[in-house]
Design a protein around this motif. Structure first.
Motif, PDB file in Angstrom:
ATOM      1  N   UNK A  23       0.838  -1.189   0.000  1.00 51.49           N
ATOM      2  CA  UNK A  23       0.000   0.000   0.000  1.00 51.49           C
ATOM      3  C   UNK A  23       0.877   1.245   0.000  1.00 51.49           C
ATOM      4  N   UNK A  24       0.319   2.317  -0.496  1.00 53.49           N
ATOM      5  CA  UNK A  24       1.027   3.594  -0.542  1.00 53.49           C
ATOM      6  C   UNK A  24       1.370   4.030   0.877  1.00 53.49           C
ATOM      7  N   UNK A  25       2.577   4.527   1.043  1.00 50.22           N
ATOM      8  CA  UNK A  25       3.014   5.018   2.351  1.00 50.22           C
ATOM      9  C   UNK A  25       2.279   6.309   2.663  1.00 50.22           C
ATOM     10  N   UNK A  82      -5.421  13.491   1.877  1.00 50.22           N
ATOM     11  CA  UNK A  82      -5.910  12.243   1.284  1.00 50.22           C
ATOM     12  C   UNK A  82      -6.799  11.407   2.215  1.00 50.22           C
ATOM     13  N   UNK A  83      -6.800  11.663   3.488  1.00 48.62           N
ATOM     14  CA  UNK A  83      -7.625  10.923   4.459  1.00 48.62           C
ATOM     15  C   UNK A  83      -7.319   9.431   4.447  1.00 48.62           C
ATOM     16  N   UNK A  84      -6.057   9.104   4.317  1.00 44.27           N
ATOM     17  CA  UNK A  84      -5.609   7.712   4.245  1.00 44.27           C
ATOM     18  C   UNK A  84      -5.985   6.934   5.505  1.00 44.27           C
ATOM     19  N   UNK A  85      -5.776   7.540   6.665  1.00 43.19           N
ATOM     20  CA  UNK A  85      -6.043   6.846   7.932  1.00 43.19           C
ATOM     21  C   UNK A  85      -7.515   6.491   8.081  1.00 43.19           C
ATOM     22  N   UNK A  86      -8.394   7.426   7.720  1.00 44.71           N
ATOM     23  CA  UNK A  86      -9.833   7.160   7.809  1.00 44.71           C
ATOM     24  C   UNK A  86     -10.225   6.036   6.859  1.00 44.71           C
ATOM     25  N   UNK A  87      -9.586   5.990   5.712  1.00 46.98           N
ATOM     26  CA  UNK A  87      -9.869   4.935   4.747  1.00 46.98           C
ATOM     27  C   UNK A  87      -9.440   3.576   5.284  1.00 46.98           C
ATOM     28  N   UNK A  92      -5.125   2.864  -2.701  1.00 49.82           N
ATOM     29  CA  UNK A  92      -3.880   2.783  -1.934  1.00 49.82           C
ATOM     30  C   UNK A  92      -2.869   1.836  -2.579  1.00 49.82           C
ATOM     31  N   UNK A  93      -3.280   1.082  -3.587  1.00 52.26           N
ATOM     32  CA  UNK A  93      -2.351   0.220  -4.319  1.00 52.26           C
ATOM     33  C   UNK A  93      -1.412   1.028  -5.217  1.00 52.26           C
ATOM     34  N   UNK A  94      -1.747   2.295  -5.438  1.00 50.04           N
ATOM     35  CA  UNK A  94      -0.915   3.159  -6.269  1.00 50.04           C
ATOM     36  C   UNK A  94       0.247   3.679  -5.419  1.00 50.04           C
ATOM     37  N   UNK A 111      -3.866  10.885  -3.140  1.00 49.68           N
ATOM     38  CA  UNK A 111      -2.911  11.889  -2.685  1.00 49.68           C
ATOM     39  C   UNK A 111      -3.036  13.184  -3.491  1.00 49.68           C
ATOM     40  N   UNK A 112      -2.839  14.288  -2.828  1.00 45.64           N
ATOM     41  CA  UNK A 112      -2.902  15.603  -3.467  1.00 45.64           C
ATOM     42  C   UNK A 112      -1.892  15.706  -4.607  1.00 45.64           C
ATOM     43  N   UNK A 113      -0.698  15.183  -4.387  1.00 44.29           N
ATOM     44  CA  UNK A 113       0.342  15.230  -5.425  1.00 44.29           C
ATOM     45  C   UNK A 113      -0.072  14.431  -6.660  1.00 44.29           C
ATOM     46  N   UNK A 114      -0.740  13.325  -6.458  1.00 44.31           N
ATOM     47  CA  UNK A 114      -1.218  12.512  -7.579  1.00 44.31           C
ATOM     48  C   UNK A 114      -2.284  13.271  -8.350  1.00 44.31           C
TER      49      UNK A 114
END
Length: 134
Positions: free
Chosen positions: A8-10, A19-24, A35-37, A99-102
């Motif tokens: 998964x993406x760091x 990106x709200x990764x933690x909530x996801x 998150x595989x990206x 991610x914002x950068x993506x």
């Protein structure tokens, strides 16, 4: 929590992304495809986008992004006159984990592709009926 088999993406540095990764990750029913990206996969994707040579190929890449990551790309002429590739609105659908950068780098790669292949830009305009009847 079990370790996923797919990398998964760091996580982004605190405060650097929305990106709200933690909530996801906390939601057991969430779609984790985005998150595989990983950063390496993102680099490969950007290189792939920049080498696109035709409108159908661009549409296939967009379709694959939707199938594999659940992200939609919207490419449309802007509300004003389209004189350069900057006149196109290129957006990725907003979703948790992206991610914002993506969200910035993918449209930039598409613009590079359109700069190299203006016939793709004309095909996009034609697909939106801007050249119909001419």
């Amino acid at each position: 929590m079990t370790t996923p088999l797919i990398p998964l993406r760091k996580e982004c540095p605190p405060g650097a992304c929305d990106c709200q990764r933690e909530a996801l990750l906390e939601d057991p029913h969430a779609d984790l495809r985005i998150l595989r990206l990983t950063k390496e996969e993102e680099k490969r994707l950007l290189e792939r986008i920049e080498t696109i040579a035709s409108y159908p190929e661009l549409m296939r890449v967009g379709q694959r992004l939707e199938e594999q990551l659940g992200v939609q790309i919207r490419i449309a002429p802007g509300p004003n006159e389209v004189r350069t590739v900057r006149g196109f609105q290129i957006e990725l659908s907003q979703r948790p984990g992206l991610c914002r950068k993506t969200r910035q780098s993918v449209p930039a790669a598409i613009r590079k592709c359109l700069d190299r292949h203006p016939e793709i830009a004309f095909a996009i305009l034609n697909a939106h009926d801007l050249f119909a009847g001419q």
